[in-house]
Design a protein around this motif. Structure first.
Motif, PDB file in Angstrom:
ATOM      1  N   ARG A  35       0.837  -1.212   0.000  1.00 28.82           N
ATOM      2  CA  ARG A  35       0.000   0.000   0.000  1.00 28.82           C
ATOM      3  C   ARG A  35       0.870   1.261   0.000  1.00 28.82           C
ATOM      4  NH1 ARG A  35      -5.641  -0.802   1.692  1.00 28.82           N
ATOM      5  NH2 ARG A  35      -5.984  -3.022   1.731  1.00 28.82           N
ATOM      6  N   THR A  36       1.760   1.357  -0.998  1.00 30.72           N
ATOM      7  CA  THR A  36       2.640   2.515  -1.121  1.00 30.72           C
ATOM      8  C   THR A  36       2.631   3.035  -2.553  1.00 30.72           C
ATOM      9  OG1 THR A  36       4.550   1.124  -1.606  1.00 30.72           O
ATOM     10  CG2 THR A  36       4.221   1.743   0.693  1.00 30.72           C
ATOM     11  N   CYS A  37       2.938   4.313  -2.680  1.00 30.12           N
ATOM     12  CA  CYS A  37       3.127   4.977  -3.968  1.00 30.12           C
ATOM     13  C   CYS A  37       4.219   6.013  -3.770  1.00 30.12           C
ATOM     14  CB  CYS A  37       1.835   5.637  -4.436  1.00 30.12           C
ATOM     15  SG  CYS A  37       2.009   6.508  -6.013  1.00 30.12           S
ATOM     16  N   THR A  38       5.028   6.256  -4.794  1.00 35.72           N
ATOM     17  CA  THR A  38       6.133   7.195  -4.637  1.00 35.72           C
ATOM     18  C   THR A  38       5.661   8.644  -4.520  1.00 35.72           C
ATOM     19  OG1 THR A  38       6.436   7.162  -7.035  1.00 35.72           O
ATOM     20  CG2 THR A  38       7.892   5.772  -5.722  1.00 35.72           C
ATOM     21  N   CYS A  39       4.419   8.938  -4.842  1.00 35.70           N
ATOM     22  CA  CYS A  39       3.917  10.306  -4.615  1.00 35.70           C
ATOM     23  C   CYS A  39       3.601  10.535  -3.137  1.00 35.70           C
ATOM     24  CB  CYS A  39       2.676  10.573  -5.462  1.00 35.70           C
ATOM     25  SG  CYS A  39       1.163   9.799  -4.862  1.00 35.70           S
ATOM     26  N   ARG A  40       3.563   9.470  -2.338  1.00 34.34           N
ATOM     27  CA  ARG A  40       3.367   9.478  -0.877  1.00 34.34           C
ATOM     28  C   ARG A  40       1.955   9.856  -0.443  1.00 34.34           C
ATOM     29  NH1 ARG A  40       6.085   7.535   2.691  1.00 34.34           N
ATOM     30  NH2 ARG A  40       6.143   9.283   4.090  1.00 34.34           N
ATOM     31  N   GLN A  41       1.058  10.173  -1.342  1.00 37.94           N
ATOM     32  CA  GLN A  41      -0.311  10.519  -0.945  1.00 37.94           C
ATOM     33  C   GLN A  41      -1.030   9.286  -0.408  1.00 37.94           C
ATOM     34  OE1 GLN A  41      -2.560  12.492  -3.960  1.00 37.94           O
ATOM     35  NE2 GLN A  41      -4.405  12.548  -2.748  1.00 37.94           N
ATOM     36  N   PHE A  42      -0.830   8.137  -1.034  1.00 39.42           N
ATOM     37  CA  PHE A  42      -1.449   6.891  -0.591  1.00 39.42           C
ATOM     38  C   PHE A  42      -0.897   6.480   0.771  1.00 39.42           C
ATOM     39  CE2 PHE A  42      -2.002   2.115  -1.511  1.00 39.42           C
ATOM     40  CZ  PHE A  42      -3.305   2.115  -1.046  1.00 39.42           C
ATOM     41  N   ASP A  43       0.390   6.750   1.016  1.00 43.65           N
ATOM     42  CA  ASP A  43       1.006   6.401   2.294  1.00 43.65           C
ATOM     43  C   ASP A  43       0.473   7.278   3.424  1.00 43.65           C
ATOM     44  OD1 ASP A  43       2.437   5.050   0.404  1.00 43.65           O
ATOM     45  OD2 ASP A  43       4.344   6.009   0.819  1.00 43.65           O
ATOM     46  N   LEU A  44       0.282   8.559   3.160  1.00 45.21           N
ATOM     47  CA  LEU A  44      -0.118   9.495   4.205  1.00 45.21           C
ATOM     48  C   LEU A  44      -1.615   9.453   4.497  1.00 45.21           C
ATOM     49  CD1 LEU A  44       2.022  12.558   3.086  1.00 45.21           C
ATOM     50  CD2 LEU A  44       2.489  10.997   4.968  1.00 45.21           C
ATOM     51  N   ASP A  45      -2.440   9.518   3.460  1.00 46.15           N
ATOM     52  CA  ASP A  45      -3.888   9.603   3.651  1.00 46.15           C
ATOM     53  C   ASP A  45      -4.565   8.248   3.763  1.00 46.15           C
ATOM     54  OD1 ASP A  45      -3.599  12.316   3.422  1.00 46.15           O
ATOM     55  OD2 ASP A  45      -4.196  12.372   1.315  1.00 46.15           O
TER      56      ASP A  45
END
Length: 178
Positions: A35-45
């Motif tokens: 559940r990760t993406c390099t844009c970090r939006q998926f990680d944070l929200d």
């Protein structure tokens, strides 16, 4: 908005749950298992960003399964499931005398030196940039004043006139031509 953006992405499946998502010469690595993406939006929200949605669409899976459980309706209802006790009237409060004696003042505020910042602070996930769009040719990247692709050119425009056009205009306006 995300779904319209996802259609423009080029999605390469690397393994079962990993993808490279390309758009505008940028590449984002998506891992659905972690559940990760390099844009970090998926990680944070913990809500799928547009890159993750493009990867999920490639596998024909349900997008809502990748949202955090904290955004579920039942979790929201369970948050307010317990009873809330009212505070009661201010006269019925039991406040110790030593706390009543203390005077609480607001913190001392010293304005920072220099000019104040006029723009707002943008969040970490906000990256949307407004691009200019021409009013004549409807292309992006320039405006009506600097347009060189205009279908109808103004006869007195300096940037569209060549030397031949300007000399022909002078020849027509000279008194000898009459």
């Amino acid at each position: 908005m995300f779904l319209a953006l996802c259609l423009r992405y080029l999605v390469e499946q690397l393994q079962t749950n990993t993808f490279n998502v390309k758009y505008n010469q940028k590449t984002f690595f998506v891992d659905l298992e972690k559940r990760t993406c390099t844009c970090r939006q998926f990680d944070l929200d913990e809500i799928p960003c547009s890159h993750v949605i493009a990867g999920i669409d490639k596998l024909y899976r349900n997008k809502y399964e990748y949202c955090s459980k904290w955004y579920d309706i039942m979790m929201y209802k369970n948050t307010y499931n317990g009873s809330l006790n009212p505070v009661g009237d201010k006269e019925d409060w039991n406040i110790p005398e030593d706390i009543k004696q203390e005077i609480l003042l607001p913190p001392i505020y010293k304005p920072a030196a220099g000019r104040r910042k006029k723009q707002r602070y943008k969040s970490a996930t906000e990256t949307f940039k407004m691009s200019t769009k021409c009013g004549r040719c409807r292309r992006t990247g320039h405006n009506r004043k600097t347009c060189k692709f205009s279908p109808a050119l103004h006869p007195y425009s300096k940037k569209h006139n060549t030397n031949e056009a300007s000399t022909s205009c002078k020849a027509q306006s000279s008194p000898a031509a009459f």
